[in-house]
Design a protein around this motif. Structure first.
Motif, PDB file in Angstrom:
ATOM      1  N   THR A 176       0.367  -1.366   0.041  1.00 35.80           N
ATOM      2  CA  THR A 176       0.321  -0.164   0.030  1.00 35.80           C
ATOM      3  C   THR A 176       0.698   1.771  -0.182  1.00 35.80           C
ATOM      4  OG1 THR A 176      -1.464  -1.429   1.445  1.00 35.80           O
ATOM      5  CG2 THR A 176      -2.010   1.102   0.667  1.00 35.80           C
ATOM      6  N   TRP A 177       1.738   1.486   0.921  1.00 34.47           N
ATOM      7  CA  TRP A 177       2.837   2.455   0.958  1.00 34.47           C
ATOM      8  C   TRP A 177       3.412   2.895  -0.649  1.00 34.47           C
ATOM      9  CZ3 TRP A 177       7.982   3.724  -0.140  1.00 34.47           C
ATOM     10  CH2 TRP A 177       8.195   5.066   0.447  1.00 34.47           C
ATOM     11  N   TRP A 178       3.750   1.540  -1.347  1.00 35.00           N
ATOM     12  CA  TRP A 178       4.248   1.305  -2.740  1.00 35.00           C
ATOM     13  C   TRP A 178       3.867   2.850  -3.229  1.00 35.00           C
ATOM     14  CZ3 TRP A 178       9.462   2.405  -2.753  1.00 35.00           C
ATOM     15  CH2 TRP A 178      10.301   1.723  -2.518  1.00 35.00           C
ATOM     16  N   SER A 179       2.273   2.304  -3.685  1.00 33.54           N
ATOM     17  CA  SER A 179       1.196   1.884  -3.997  1.00 33.54           C
ATOM     18  C   SER A 179       0.835   3.715  -4.253  1.00 33.54           C
ATOM     19  CB  SER A 179      -0.152   1.518  -4.367  1.00 33.54           C
ATOM     20  OG  SER A 179      -0.765   2.278  -4.797  1.00 33.54           O
ATOM     21  N   ASP A 180       1.141   4.211  -2.815  1.00 38.42           N
ATOM     22  CA  ASP A 180       1.277   4.955  -2.995  1.00 38.42           C
ATOM     23  C   ASP A 180       2.386   6.517  -2.931  1.00 38.42           C
ATOM     24  OD1 ASP A 180      -1.660   4.590  -1.991  1.00 38.42           O
ATOM     25  OD2 ASP A 180      -0.752   4.574   0.744  1.00 38.42           O
ATOM     26  N   TYR A 181       2.854   6.019  -2.991  1.00 38.12           N
ATOM     27  CA  TYR A 181       4.152   6.449  -3.288  1.00 38.12           C
ATOM     28  C   TYR A 181       4.047   6.546  -4.693  1.00 38.12           C
ATOM     29  CZ  TYR A 181       9.553   7.183  -3.759  1.00 38.12           C
ATOM     30  OH  TYR A 181      10.726   7.497  -4.502  1.00 38.12           O
ATOM     31  N   LEU A 182       3.907   5.415  -5.757  1.00 33.11           N
ATOM     32  CA  LEU A 182       3.768   5.404  -7.072  1.00 33.11           C
ATOM     33  C   LEU A 182       3.237   6.603  -7.207  1.00 33.11           C
ATOM     34  CD1 LEU A 182       4.317   2.149  -8.306  1.00 33.11           C
ATOM     35  CD2 LEU A 182       6.284   3.701  -8.161  1.00 33.11           C
ATOM     36  N   ASP A 183       1.988   7.111  -7.773  1.00 34.08           N
ATOM     37  CA  ASP A 183       0.604   7.897  -6.935  1.00 34.08           C
ATOM     38  C   ASP A 183       1.397   9.030  -7.100  1.00 34.08           C
ATOM     39  OD1 ASP A 183      -0.824   5.898  -7.901  1.00 34.08           O
ATOM     40  OD2 ASP A 183      -2.231   5.827  -6.082  1.00 34.08           O
ATOM     41  N   ARG A 184       2.211   9.060  -5.976  1.00 35.34           N
ATOM     42  CA  ARG A 184       2.518  11.016  -5.605  1.00 35.34           C
ATOM     43  C   ARG A 184       3.855  11.326  -6.566  1.00 35.34           C
ATOM     44  NH1 ARG A 184       6.014  11.780   0.031  1.00 35.34           N
ATOM     45  NH2 ARG A 184       5.953  13.967  -0.337  1.00 35.34           N
ATOM     46  N   LEU A 185       4.672  10.201  -6.802  1.00 38.65           N
ATOM     47  CA  LEU A 185       5.292  10.681  -7.728  1.00 38.65           C
ATOM     48  C   LEU A 185       4.563  10.687  -8.847  1.00 38.65           C
ATOM     49  CD1 LEU A 185       8.368   7.991  -7.211  1.00 38.65           C
ATOM     50  CD2 LEU A 185       7.637  10.211  -6.260  1.00 38.65           C
ATOM     51  N   GLU A 186       3.698  10.152  -9.744  1.00 37.11           N
ATOM     52  CA  GLU A 186       3.185  11.061 -10.499  1.00 37.11           C
ATOM     53  C   GLU A 186       2.402  12.018 -10.679  1.00 37.11           C
ATOM     54  OE1 GLU A 186       1.364  10.850 -14.894  1.00 37.11           O
ATOM     55  OE2 GLU A 186       2.986   8.898 -13.923  1.00 37.11           O
ATOM     56  N   ARG A 187       1.665  12.481  -9.369  1.00 41.02           N
ATOM     57  CA  ARG A 187       0.726  13.571  -9.729  1.00 41.02           C
ATOM     58  C   ARG A 187       1.785  14.654  -9.334  1.00 41.02           C
ATOM     59  NH1 ARG A 187      -1.606  10.780  -5.429  1.00 41.02           N
ATOM     60  NH2 ARG A 187      -0.267  12.347  -3.606  1.00 41.02           N
TER      61      ARG A 187
END
Length: 198
Positions: A176-187
């Motif tokens: 979940t952390w990695w998924s949120d991290y990737l979303d953050r980088l994309e944003r």
């Protein structure tokens, strides 16, 4: 402060990089270690095959210690022939050859001092005369460069990431952390792109 020996230090880190590269092939199918995952065909087994030629050239020929028998692909005129394995070249034989070649390189390193002079025929004339020290630095950089390629290729294949077996050197977080991290980088990337197009 502990004493440091340049040859010992560089040799140690070269050996670590070699092991890290081979770890990236563990547990994968024959297909996965051969399949190209970049537009230039980068694949795991090809990276090992390429480094066989590098080790042979830089620690063998450069210091007058040719390896026998010379792998036939090293005399081919085919572009990139050393960056992929044919169907007849097995994982086990390429990895075993890499280990033999590394042992040959290690013998050159052990028998030489950092000031031992060699000659790299294919380099520019003003750079052809080298020392073991410069070749150790060169091969450490070369091996780590391709181990970095292997890091990315392996992650693309099955998500396996990290520095080495039993030491990922990654944050101890969940999916979940990695998924949120990737979303953050994309944003952030989108935000910067949008700001530049205004």
């Amino acid at each position: 402060m502990p004493e440091s020996d340049p040859k010992t230090d560089l040799h140690y880190y070269l050996q670590v990089a070699r092991g890290n590269l081979l770890w990236k092939l563990e547990g994968l199918s024959e297909y996965d270690i051969r399949r190209p995952l970049t537009p230039t065909g980068t694949n795991l087994l090809g990276l090992v095959k390429h480094l066989i030629g590098c080790e042979l050239g830089y620690f063998g020929d450069t210091f007058g210690r040719p390896f026998e028998p010379m792998p036939p692909w090293l005399t081919s005129d085919e572009p990139n022939v050393d960056f992929w394995a044919t169907a007849d070249e097995s994982r086990s034989e390429i990895i075993e050859l890499y280990r033999q070649v590394c042992a040959h390189s290690d013998a050159t390193i052990e028998a030489s001092t950092v000031d031992t002079v060699g000659h790299v025929q294919h380099w520019l004339p003003e750079h052809r005369d080298v020392t073991l020290h410069s070749i150790l630095v060169h091969m450490l950089a070369e091996t780590n460069r391709h181990a970095g390629h292997a890091d990315i290729v392996r992650e693309l294949i099955d998500g396996t990431a990290g520095f080495m077996l039993d030491n990922e050197n990654l944050p101890g977080v969940d999916e979940t952390w990695w998924s949120d991290y990737l979303d953050r980088l994309e944003r952030v990337a989108e935000e910067v792109r949008d700001a530049q197009t205004r």
